[in-house]
Design a protein around this motif. Structure first.
Motif, PDB file in Angstrom:
ATOM      1  N   GLY A 693      -3.241  -6.712   3.548  1.00 28.10           N
ATOM      2  CA  GLY A 693      -3.624  -6.814   2.140  1.00 28.10           C
ATOM      3  C   GLY A 693      -2.833  -5.869   1.266  1.00 28.10           C
ATOM      4  N   ILE A 694      -2.603  -4.650   1.782  1.00 30.77           N
ATOM      5  CA  ILE A 694      -1.812  -3.676   1.014  1.00 30.77           C
ATOM      6  C   ILE A 694      -0.388  -4.187   0.816  1.00 30.77           C
ATOM      7  CG2 ILE A 694      -0.801  -1.364   1.100  1.00 30.77           C
ATOM      8  CD1 ILE A 694      -3.359  -0.470   2.568  1.00 30.77           C
ATOM      9  N   PHE A 695       0.210  -4.676   1.884  1.00 29.02           N
ATOM     10  CA  PHE A 695       1.581  -5.179   1.763  1.00 29.02           C
ATOM     11  C   PHE A 695       1.644  -6.423   0.892  1.00 29.02           C
ATOM     12  CE2 PHE A 695       2.387  -2.676   5.686  1.00 29.02           C
ATOM     13  CZ  PHE A 695       3.483  -1.957   5.218  1.00 29.02           C
ATOM     14  N   PHE A 696       0.592  -7.244   0.949  1.00 31.69           N
ATOM     15  CA  PHE A 696       0.554  -8.416   0.077  1.00 31.69           C
ATOM     16  C   PHE A 696       0.530  -7.993  -1.387  1.00 31.69           C
ATOM     17  CE2 PHE A 696      -1.966 -11.418  -2.440  1.00 31.69           C
ATOM     18  CZ  PHE A 696      -1.210 -12.576  -2.280  1.00 31.69           C
ATOM     19  N   THR A 697      -0.282  -6.978  -1.678  1.00 28.61           N
ATOM     20  CA  THR A 697      -0.349  -6.477  -3.055  1.00 28.61           C
ATOM     21  C   THR A 697       0.988  -5.901  -3.498  1.00 28.61           C
ATOM     22  OG1 THR A 697      -2.691  -5.977  -2.763  1.00 28.61           O
ATOM     23  CG2 THR A 697      -1.569  -4.910  -4.605  1.00 28.61           C
ATOM     24  N   LEU A 698       1.621  -5.096  -2.620  1.00 25.16           N
ATOM     25  CA  LEU A 698       2.933  -4.538  -2.951  1.00 25.16           C
ATOM     26  C   LEU A 698       3.959  -5.636  -3.182  1.00 25.16           C
ATOM     27  CD1 LEU A 698       3.130  -1.547  -0.424  1.00 25.16           C
ATOM     28  CD2 LEU A 698       2.876  -1.408  -2.914  1.00 25.16           C
ATOM     29  N   ASP A 699       3.899  -6.643  -2.328  1.00 23.58           N
ATOM     30  CA  ASP A 699       4.862  -7.735  -2.467  1.00 23.58           C
ATOM     31  C   ASP A 699       4.627  -8.515  -3.762  1.00 23.58           C
ATOM     32  OD1 ASP A 699       6.918  -9.622  -1.163  1.00 23.58           O
ATOM     33  OD2 ASP A 699       5.242 -10.968  -1.602  1.00 23.58           O
TER      34      ASP A 699
END
Length: 750
Positions: A693-699
């Motif tokens: 989820g964190i990487f999805f948000t960053l992306d």
């Protein structure tokens, strides 16, 4: 062996099931429909016949004393010769169809500067044994599946997947190098995903399929790294080289790994220290050993023939086969062998204890499969590979029989598998009752059925290696006998209890039998209009048709006679002992362990490697006496487990419930499978989801924001220019051109 027609045309063994799968897949929906099983029957049946004929031909070669031979210019090369210092014979053959992968300069062949992998097959007694299990038992399961899956939506799709699975499994056991093995390894993983998720509209089936696929990827990652390291260290991934096994010549990976470490480079020694652990990671995933066992019990969401074929008879034994095949990569590493043995023993007892408090028929047998695979790993881990393969063969018969018999029960009980909702089925399913009893006796290890002989061999070898291991295996044998007959007594004996209402999924998308599985569409409509009539019709329906019973009878015969037939005179051991893998592993084991043994009684036992006996008669006699003692002890233990199951689950069933209440903590832990799945969910899956989820948000906001900004600036510039310059006035354009030319001239001349 080189002149055998089957060896020279061995490509047909995997090719025929693949062609059958293509026919069922491409023509099943439109043309074949309910007859889609015929291509699979013919393709797999032909492969089974070729495998069995090859088995007898190989036995014939051994019996008449095969001579070493070579075929120059031929695709097939074979060797059969007196091979080593102990006088052991080896029988093997290589068929190379074509060079599959080649990279680098051929002048550097034999080094890590040139990589080559052939699309080829290696034949020896171990290969032939595995082919008979895969194709022979696989064929009878496909016959049973035609009756069991009759009327299913996607009937053709199911049989296409079965054909593809048999193709992958034959590539796995026939491959002459690790790349071919890995091709089949990943192929059966894909087919497992497809077959477990066959009822893809059912959420539980989808989740189970994904779980099986992802858990196996963990093990396969380590396996893949191990293959790459093998090539980096030894310059080849072929077992015995392109020309096959040749005594005194080390061309293949398994031969090079068996050289004395004094002749190796430091890098090769380091690779051999780590390589077994990487390979066993793949074996633990594919063969469902702790901690990667969690996928197999959930895999029961697939149709019952899938459970019998993939998760009992063939696919899950791939890890055991791989360790037996690559023996020289393992036996020289004491830590690796100890890890294999103790993980196998722990898994056997751990999974067996979970089975004690499961109520779903297929789940009980699923955990039993995990436990029995643990027995096989103990066998190969305590330097007794013949015992591991022996149990692999016998287990394929009786566990396939048990799974298919549970499918008949499910068919008759309107989709129910909960043992608490059925009882006294010996009057409802009289034939299945006797077949299930045979399977249960074999699984429990009751003499003279197949499971007794192979299980006893493993227990004796485990005790010889470590009394602790021996005690654990005896305790597991007791647990196995108890939970097996707990199921039998609960389901087939006692007062008659039959479910009146179908299981919620029985006629849904997740059902093992489609809406018209008991007849025509008109029957299905009539049943829907009058459910009580449907239930009455169902209970009077023949749930034991010949198409389903004949394969069960064949498997039951194997469960009765296979163990004694293969054990008597060490028949299977002498057969497997002429495999180059077993010869090389035995030689390396002697060099590794015998020099450290304080006395001859603790030397590596040649019989469990299938090698000729040469030790002192007194030692041989002592081992034989000890073995017979274990036979008696294991028989008493099995009967004690059955007796306890009789007391608690037939004679006085309320007593079992009272005992569970008095030990509620232990019983609850077993029923919840020690909360291992919940641990994985909390410790692995949820953290990974949060990280995802964190990487999805960053992306989404940072990376995509940068990309958007990179495009927005030119867009903004164009918008400004459009407002200032692109106004539609010709004189404005002329003025802009003049100003532009003036600026250019100023830049050039100033």
């Amino acid at each position: 062996m080189q002149d055998l027609w089957i060896v020279q045309h061995s490509y047909l063994i995997p090719l025929l099931p693949l062609i059958a799968a293509a026919i069922a897949g491409f023509f099943g929906a439109r043309f074949l429909k309910g007859q889609s099983h015929w291509p699979i029957w013919l393709g797999v049946g032909a492969s089974a016949v070729m495998s069995i004929v090859l088995l007898f031909q190989t036995i014939g070669l051994m019996g008449h004393g095969a001579e070493a031979s070579a075929a120059h210019g031929s695709a097939a090369h074979a060797t059969a010769s007196a091979a080593d210092r102990h006088g052991a014979k080896t029988v093997s053959a290589v068929y190379n169809a074509f060079t599959w992968i080649a990279a680098g300069d051929p002048k550097n062949a034999g080094t890590n500067q040139y990589f080559e992998a052939a699309a080829g097959f290696f034949f020896d007694p171990l290969t032939v044994t595995m082919l008979c299990v895969v194709c022979g038992i696989g064929f009878f399961i496909t016959v049973f599946a035609a009756g069991y899956m009759k009327g299913e939506t996607g009937y053709w799709r199911f049989f296409a997947y079965l054909g593809l699975f048999i193709f992958s499994m034959t590539c796995l056991v026939m491959g002459e190098n690790l790349i071919m093995l890995y091709l089949g390894w990943e192929g059966v993983g894909l087919c497992s995903y497809l077959l477990i998720g066959y009822y893809y509209e059912k959420p539980a089936a989808r989740e189970a399929a994904k779980k099986a696929f992802l858990v196996n990827r963990i093990g396969d990652f380590g396996f893949g790294i191990g293959i790459m390291l093998s090539f980096a260290a030894f310059g080849t991934v072929s077992y015995f080289g392109a020309d096959g096994y040749t005594p005194g010549v080390a061309n293949g990976l398994l031969e090079l790994a068996a050289k004395p470490q004094a002749g190796m480079t430091d890098f090769q020694v380091q690779v051999l220290n780590w390589l077994p652990f990487l390979l066993m990671l793949g074996a633990f995933g594919k063969s469902a050993q702790f901690p990667l066992y969690v996928w197999l019990p959930d895999a029961m969401e697939g149709p019952t023939p899938v459970s019998a074929l993939i998760h009992a008879a063939t696919m899950v034994t791939a890890g055991v086969y791989m360790i037996a095949r690559c023996g020289t990569l393992f036996v020289g590493n004491e830590a690796a062998m100890m890890t294999v043995a103790f993980v196998g023993a722990f898994t056997a007892l751990f999974a067996g204890s979970i089975a004690l408090r499961q109520f779903d028929l297929k789940k009980v047998f699923a955990y039993s499969t995990v436990s029995q695979l643990g027995f096989m790993f103990v066998g190969v881990g305590v330097l007794a590979p013949v015992t591991g393969v022996f149990h692999l063969v016998t287990h394929a018969f009786f566990k396939a029989l048990l799974f298919l018999s549970s499918g008949v029960v499910m068919h008759a009980m309107l989709g129910h598998l909960d043992m608490r909702k059925m009882s006294g089925l010996k009057t409802v399913l009289p034939k299945t009752r006797w077949l299930m009893l045979i399977g249960c006796l074999a699984l429990a290890g009751v003499i003279p059925l197949a499971g007794f002989w192979s299980k006893d061999e493993i227990v004796a070898a485990a005790w010889h290696a470590s009394p602790v291991l021996g005690i654990v295996m005896l305790l597991t044998a007791f647990v196995t006998a108890y939970y097996t007959f707990r199921l039998y007594f609960r389901v087939f004996e006692g007062p008659r209890l039959v479910p009146d209402q179908p299981h919620p999924d029985h006629h849904g998308a997740g059902d093992d039998h489609g809406e018209d599985s008991h007849g025509s569409a008109a029957h299905a409509v009539a049943s829907a209009a009058n459910p009580h009539r449907h239930q009455a019709d169902h209970h009077h329906h023949n749930h034991e048709p010949a198409l389903m019973m004949v394969p069960l009878v064949v498997l039951a015969i194997g469960a009765v006679i296979a163990g004694l037939a293969l054990w008597q005179g060490h028949r299977l051991g002498h057969f497997l002992g002429q495999s180059p893998s077993f010869v090389g592993a035995f030689e390396l084991a002697q060099d590794t362990y015998n020099v450290k043994a304080a006395d001859q009684a603790h030397w590596v036992n040649p019989l469990v490697f299938g090698q000729p006996e040469y030790r002192q008669a007194a030692v041989v006699k002592a081992e034989a006496t000890g073995h017979y003692i274990f036979m008696a002890v294991s028989t008493i233990i099995a009967l004690a487990g059955i007796g306890l199951a009789y007391s608690l689950h037939l004679k006085d069933r309320p007593k079992a419930d009272r005992l569970a209440l008095s030990m509620s903590g232990v019983a609850n832990a077993m029923e919840h499978k020690y909360w291992v799945d919940e641990f994985y969910q909390a410790a692995v899956i949820e953290p990974l989801r949060r990280i995802g989820g964190i990487f999805f948000t960053l992306d989404k906001y940072f990376v995509d924001g940068l990309v958007w900004l990179a495009g927005f600036i030119p867009q903004l510039g164009g918008f400004v220019l459009k407002l200032t310059l692109q106004r539609g006035y010709v004189q404005g354009y002329a003025l802009s051109m003049v100003l532009g030319i003036a600026i250019i001239l100023l830049v050039v001349f100033l």
